[in-house]
Design a protein around this motif. Sequence first.
Motif, PDB file in Angstrom:
ATOM      1  N   ASP A 177       0.812  -1.227   0.000  1.00  0.00           N
ATOM      2  CA  ASP A 177       0.000   0.000   0.000  1.00  0.00           C
ATOM      3  C   ASP A 177       0.839   1.269   0.000  1.00  0.00           C
ATOM      4  OD1 ASP A 177      -2.193  -1.579   0.155  1.00  0.00           O
ATOM      5  OD2 ASP A 177      -2.336  -1.462   2.354  1.00  0.00           O
ATOM      6  N   ARG A 178       2.077   1.137   0.447  1.00  0.00           N
ATOM      7  CA  ARG A 178       2.922   2.338   0.516  1.00  0.00           C
ATOM      8  C   ARG A 178       3.464   2.736  -0.855  1.00  0.00           C
ATOM      9  NH1 ARG A 178       6.561  -0.419   4.869  1.00  0.00           N
ATOM     10  NH2 ARG A 178       6.070  -2.004   3.342  1.00  0.00           N
ATOM     11  N   ARG A 179       3.276   1.849  -1.838  1.00  0.00           N
ATOM     12  CA  ARG A 179       3.736   2.204  -3.189  1.00  0.00           C
ATOM     13  C   ARG A 179       2.629   2.974  -3.907  1.00  0.00           C
ATOM     14  NH1 ARG A 179       8.601  -0.852  -4.306  1.00  0.00           N
ATOM     15  NH2 ARG A 179       8.573   0.111  -6.354  1.00  0.00           N
ATOM     16  N   ASP A 180       3.062   3.875  -4.766  1.00  0.00           N
ATOM     17  CA  ASP A 180       2.147   4.736  -5.507  1.00  0.00           C
ATOM     18  C   ASP A 180       1.419   3.921  -6.591  1.00  0.00           C
ATOM     19  OD1 ASP A 180       0.904   6.669  -6.967  1.00  0.00           O
ATOM     20  OD2 ASP A 180       2.689   7.920  -7.242  1.00  0.00           O
ATOM     21  N   THR A 181       0.090   3.842  -6.449  1.00  0.00           N
ATOM     22  CA  THR A 181      -0.672   3.031  -7.401  1.00  0.00           C
ATOM     23  C   THR A 181      -0.988   3.786  -8.688  1.00  0.00           C
ATOM     24  OG1 THR A 181      -2.698   3.749  -6.324  1.00  0.00           O
ATOM     25  CG2 THR A 181      -1.807   1.637  -5.636  1.00  0.00           C
ATOM     26  N   SER A 182      -0.620   5.080  -8.738  1.00  0.00           N
ATOM     27  CA  SER A 182      -0.990   5.865  -9.916  1.00  0.00           C
ATOM     28  C   SER A 182       0.121   5.903 -10.972  1.00  0.00           C
ATOM     29  CB  SER A 182      -1.357   7.302  -9.499  1.00  0.00           C
ATOM     30  OG  SER A 182      -0.192   8.001  -9.104  1.00  0.00           O
ATOM     31  N   VAL A 183       1.232   5.241 -10.689  1.00  0.00           N
ATOM     32  CA  VAL A 183       2.348   5.207 -11.647  1.00  0.00           C
ATOM     33  C   VAL A 183       2.745   3.765 -11.948  1.00  0.00           C
ATOM     34  CG1 VAL A 183       4.626   6.153 -12.210  1.00  0.00           C
ATOM     35  CG2 VAL A 183       3.246   7.222 -10.427  1.00  0.00           C
ATOM     36  N   ILE A 184       2.904   3.458 -13.210  1.00  0.00           N
ATOM     37  CA  ILE A 184       3.402   2.135 -13.595  1.00  0.00           C
ATOM     38  C   ILE A 184       4.674   2.325 -14.426  1.00  0.00           C
ATOM     39  CG2 ILE A 184       2.994   0.069 -15.005  1.00  0.00           C
ATOM     40  CD1 ILE A 184       0.099   0.137 -14.278  1.00  0.00           C
ATOM     41  N   CYS A 185       5.716   1.629 -14.048  1.00  0.00           N
ATOM     42  CA  CYS A 185       6.972   1.675 -14.793  1.00  0.00           C
ATOM     43  C   CYS A 185       7.058   0.401 -15.639  1.00  0.00           C
ATOM     44  CB  CYS A 185       8.140   1.751 -13.823  1.00  0.00           C
ATOM     45  SG  CYS A 185       9.739   1.809 -14.636  1.00  0.00           S
ATOM     46  N   VAL A 186       7.168   0.578 -16.950  1.00  0.00           N
ATOM     47  CA  VAL A 186       7.178  -0.558 -17.870  1.00  0.00           C
ATOM     48  C   VAL A 186       8.625  -0.956 -18.185  1.00  0.00           C
ATOM     49  CG1 VAL A 186       6.497  -1.365 -20.158  1.00  0.00           C
ATOM     50  CG2 VAL A 186       5.011   0.193 -18.893  1.00  0.00           C
ATOM     51  N   VAL A 187       8.941  -2.220 -17.921  1.00  0.00           N
ATOM     52  CA  VAL A 187      10.295  -2.719 -18.184  1.00  0.00           C
ATOM     53  C   VAL A 187      10.229  -3.940 -19.093  1.00  0.00           C
ATOM     54  CG1 VAL A 187      11.253  -1.841 -16.008  1.00  0.00           C
ATOM     55  CG2 VAL A 187      10.281  -4.154 -16.097  1.00  0.00           C
ATOM     56  N   GLU A 188      11.412  -4.318 -19.576  1.00  0.00           N
ATOM     57  CA  GLU A 188      11.438  -5.451 -20.503  1.00  0.00           C
ATOM     58  C   GLU A 188      11.408  -6.791 -19.761  1.00  0.00           C
ATOM     59  OE1 GLU A 188      14.873  -5.429 -23.049  1.00  0.00           O
ATOM     60  OE2 GLU A 188      14.496  -7.502 -23.635  1.00  0.00           O
ATOM     61  N   GLN A 189      12.295  -6.928 -18.768  1.00  0.00           N
ATOM     62  CA  GLN A 189      12.452  -8.209 -18.077  1.00  0.00           C
ATOM     63  C   GLN A 189      12.361  -8.021 -16.563  1.00  0.00           C
ATOM     64  OE1 GLN A 189      12.522 -10.939 -19.653  1.00  0.00           O
ATOM     65  NE2 GLN A 189      13.116 -10.321 -21.729  1.00  0.00           N
ATOM     66  N   PRO A 190      12.029  -9.111 -15.834  1.00  0.00           N
ATOM     67  CA  PRO A 190      11.964  -8.999 -14.370  1.00  0.00           C
ATOM     68  C   PRO A 190      13.251  -8.438 -13.760  1.00  0.00           C
ATOM     69  CG  PRO A 190      11.034 -11.091 -15.061  1.00  0.00           C
ATOM     70  CD  PRO A 190      11.601 -10.452 -16.295  1.00  0.00           C
ATOM     71  N   VAL A 191      14.403  -8.777 -14.345  1.00  0.00           N
ATOM     72  CA  VAL A 191      15.676  -8.315 -13.776  1.00  0.00           C
ATOM     73  C   VAL A 191      15.740  -6.786 -13.751  1.00  0.00           C
ATOM     74  CG1 VAL A 191      16.902  -8.440 -15.994  1.00  0.00           C
ATOM     75  CG2 VAL A 191      18.200  -8.586 -13.887  1.00  0.00           C
ATOM     76  N   ASP A 192      15.067  -6.135 -14.701  1.00  0.00           N
ATOM     77  CA  ASP A 192      15.094  -4.667 -14.759  1.00  0.00           C
ATOM     78  C   ASP A 192      14.439  -4.043 -13.530  1.00  0.00           C
ATOM     79  OD1 ASP A 192      16.274  -4.863 -17.271  1.00  0.00           O
ATOM     80  OD2 ASP A 192      14.338  -4.911 -18.283  1.00  0.00           O
ATOM     81  N   ILE A 193      13.445  -4.744 -12.963  1.00  0.00           N
ATOM     82  CA  ILE A 193      12.781  -4.249 -11.761  1.00  0.00           C
ATOM     83  C   ILE A 193      13.799  -4.116 -10.637  1.00  0.00           C
ATOM     84  CG2 ILE A 193      11.137  -4.844  -9.933  1.00  0.00           C
ATOM     85  CD1 ILE A 193       9.342  -6.055 -12.018  1.00  0.00           C
ATOM     86  N   PHE A 194      14.666  -5.097 -10.537  1.00  0.00           N
ATOM     87  CA  PHE A 194      15.642  -5.072  -9.453  1.00  0.00           C
ATOM     88  C   PHE A 194      16.665  -3.960  -9.673  1.00  0.00           C
ATOM     89  CE2 PHE A 194      13.718  -9.273  -9.559  1.00  0.00           C
ATOM     90  CZ  PHE A 194      13.138  -9.265  -8.292  1.00  0.00           C
ATOM     91  N   SER A 195      17.003  -3.689 -10.931  1.00  0.00           N
ATOM     92  CA  SER A 195      17.916  -2.568 -11.221  1.00  0.00           C
ATOM     93  C   SER A 195      17.267  -1.258 -10.782  1.00  0.00           C
ATOM     94  CB  SER A 195      18.230  -2.486 -12.723  1.00  0.00           C
ATOM     95  OG  SER A 195      18.742  -3.698 -13.184  1.00  0.00           O
ATOM     96  N   ILE A 196      15.986  -1.076 -11.113  1.00  0.00           N
ATOM     97  CA  ILE A 196      15.297   0.167 -10.761  1.00  0.00           C
ATOM     98  C   ILE A 196      15.122   0.287  -9.253  1.00  0.00           C
ATOM     99  CG2 ILE A 196      13.058   1.357 -10.932  1.00  0.00           C
ATOM    100  CD1 ILE A 196      13.029   0.510 -13.875  1.00  0.00           C
ATOM    101  N   GLU A 197      14.800  -0.818  -8.596  1.00  0.00           N
ATOM    102  CA  GLU A 197      14.673  -0.797  -7.138  1.00  0.00           C
ATOM    103  C   GLU A 197      15.984  -0.391  -6.483  1.00  0.00           C
ATOM    104  OE1 GLU A 197      11.268  -0.599  -6.644  1.00  0.00           O
ATOM    105  OE2 GLU A 197      11.877  -1.528  -4.763  1.00  0.00           O
ATOM    106  N   LYS A 198      17.082  -0.874  -7.021  1.00  0.00           N
ATOM    107  CA  LYS A 198      18.399  -0.549  -6.456  1.00  0.00           C
ATOM    108  C   LYS A 198      18.699   0.943  -6.583  1.00  0.00           C
ATOM    109  CE  LYS A 198      20.643  -4.169  -8.222  1.00  0.00           C
ATOM    110  NZ  LYS A 198      21.762  -4.806  -8.885  1.00  0.00           N
ATOM    111  N   SER A 199      18.156   1.574  -7.619  1.00  0.00           N
ATOM    112  CA  SER A 199      18.410   3.002  -7.803  1.00  0.00           C
ATOM    113  C   SER A 199      17.732   3.808  -6.693  1.00  0.00           C
ATOM    114  CB  SER A 199      17.929   3.472  -9.181  1.00  0.00           C
ATOM    115  OG  SER A 199      16.534   3.694  -9.158  1.00  0.00           O
ATOM    116  N   GLY A 200      16.730   3.221  -6.044  1.00  0.00           N
ATOM    117  CA  GLY A 200      16.115   3.822  -4.866  1.00  0.00           C
ATOM    118  C   GLY A 200      15.255   5.055  -5.107  1.00  0.00           C
ATOM    119  N   THR A 201      14.920   5.354  -6.369  1.00  0.00           N
ATOM    120  CA  THR A 201      14.202   6.596  -6.639  1.00  0.00           C
ATOM    121  C   THR A 201      12.746   6.364  -7.034  1.00  0.00           C
ATOM    122  OG1 THR A 201      15.137   6.451  -8.839  1.00  0.00           O
ATOM    123  CG2 THR A 201      16.114   8.072  -7.366  1.00  0.00           C
ATOM    124  N   TYR A 202      12.356   5.110  -7.181  1.00  0.00           N
ATOM    125  CA  TYR A 202      11.031   4.843  -7.708  1.00  0.00           C
ATOM    126  C   TYR A 202      10.190   4.091  -6.684  1.00  0.00           C
ATOM    127  CZ  TYR A 202       7.362   3.127 -10.756  1.00  0.00           C
ATOM    128  OH  TYR A 202       6.152   2.842 -11.301  1.00  0.00           O
TER     129      TYR A 202
END
Length: 199
Positions: A76-101
């Motif tokens: 629930d703490r994540r913003d439900t009004s924004v969706i980030c579209v990536v190619e592969q599941p591994v990209d999610i972990f890259s974006i999470e590591k960046s800590g800005t999303y």
Amino acid sequence: MPALPDPIVRLIAALRHLPGVGPRSAERMALNLVQAPTEETTELAQAIREARERVRTCSVCGSLTEADPCAFCTDDRRDTSVICVVEQPVDIFSIEKSGTYRGRFHVLGGKIAPLDGVGPEDLSIAPLRARLADGRVHEVIIALGTDVEGEATSHYLSRHLAREGLRITRIAHGLPAGSGLEFADQLTLARALEGRREF
Ligand SMILES: [Zn+2]
């Protein structure tokens, strides 16, 4: 020189399927494994089996998860009004590591690549459109690689998802040209996300 025993040959062949493993390293790994302590190899075999059995694809966003829907989709703490579209599941972990999303994700499962016979219908685009249908998502951030297929896919999405009240943005360039998200360092990715632009 006598040939290697059959089980080792099969092990080498299996290891060759892993990304980035060439014939020499497959051979080295295989020879190392057959001489390693039994507990070590048993543990490795168990870890592979367990990961394979317990990890599944989230039915909403396509990320890798033990629970379906995944934590990205249910937190629930994540913003439900924004969706980030990536190619592969591994990209999610890259974006999470960046800590800005702190929004939600959507995994396309590939890129449009006519030469390889991959069309829009082969990707998770219809499910993405379904997620946008109720109008609660206000921004789609397209975070695909900067190669030709990534560019083509980004443009396809911007054209086909466009509708009233929906911002469609793409992460800024600065990512290494022609590469995927998984090779970007955290800072580059954080800046690329912050500097995203409207299509
Ligand atoms: Zn999910």
